[in-house]
Design a protein around this motif. Structure first.
Motif: not given
Length: 178
Positions: A30, A34-35, A38, A109, A111, A114-115
């Motif tokens: 990502p 985006a990272i 999160v 995270i 990827i 995405n948690k």
């Protein structure tokens, strides 16, 4: 909590236990934005303050190994975990580790889903300082840089390419010491 440092880890039993993961491809990484989104969402959801922290930086240390593999025509390994560092800020300066990477709150995270899997270096804000005399001797600083920093460098591998680097303007930073 150890020495005013809190670390949070995701409950491993809640992870997908299937071991059929396909390797991550470059196009699956990502964007930094985006990272960071999160990580920011997680910190906000759990009320973890970003006071005293600088702008988040996605740690791209893994990319050195990717580029080395690709330059040799080998298949590259892309990680499925990305770490975001929110550097500690004191006055106008951020902190660095002894390896010259940003030092601060770290959020990792996965990827693939995405948690957030961990939050590390969440400090209580109690810091100590030391008053060491700053080194201003240019010859000493240059000799230290040429040997690879305070701990030296193990040396070149046989057949390695030698690069000449130019030192930039020195700057005063805060360095983390544990």
């Amino acid at each position: 909590m150890t020495n005013g440092n809190v670390n949070i880890y995701r409950n491993w039993s809640s992870w997908n236990q299937e071991n059929n993961y396909d390797p991550i491809r470059a196009d699956q990484i990502p964007s930094d934005e985006a990272i960071i989104a999160v990580a920011d969402s997680f910190l906000n959801r759990y009320g973890i303050s970003k006071e005293g922290l600088g702008q988040p930086i996605v740690d791209k240390g893994w990319n050195v190994h990717v580029q080395m593999s690709l330059s040799r025509g080998e298949e590259a390994y892309y990680p499925d975990m990305m770490t975001i560092v929110y550097p500690f800020v004191f006055g106008e300066s951020t902190t660095a580790s002894n390896g010259d990477t940003p030092s601060g709150l770290q959020v990792t995270i996965n990827i693939r889903d995405n948690k957030v899997v961990s939050v590390w270096n969440l400090l209580t804000g109690q810091f100590e300082g030391s008053l060491y005399t700053m080194t201003t001797d240019i010859a000493r600083i240059q000799a230290l840089a040429e040997r690879g920093g305070p701990y030296g460098w193990a040396g070149m591998q046989e057949g390695a390419t030698t690069l000449t680097l130019e030192l930039g303007t020195p700057e005063l930073i805060y360095s983390e010491y544990r």
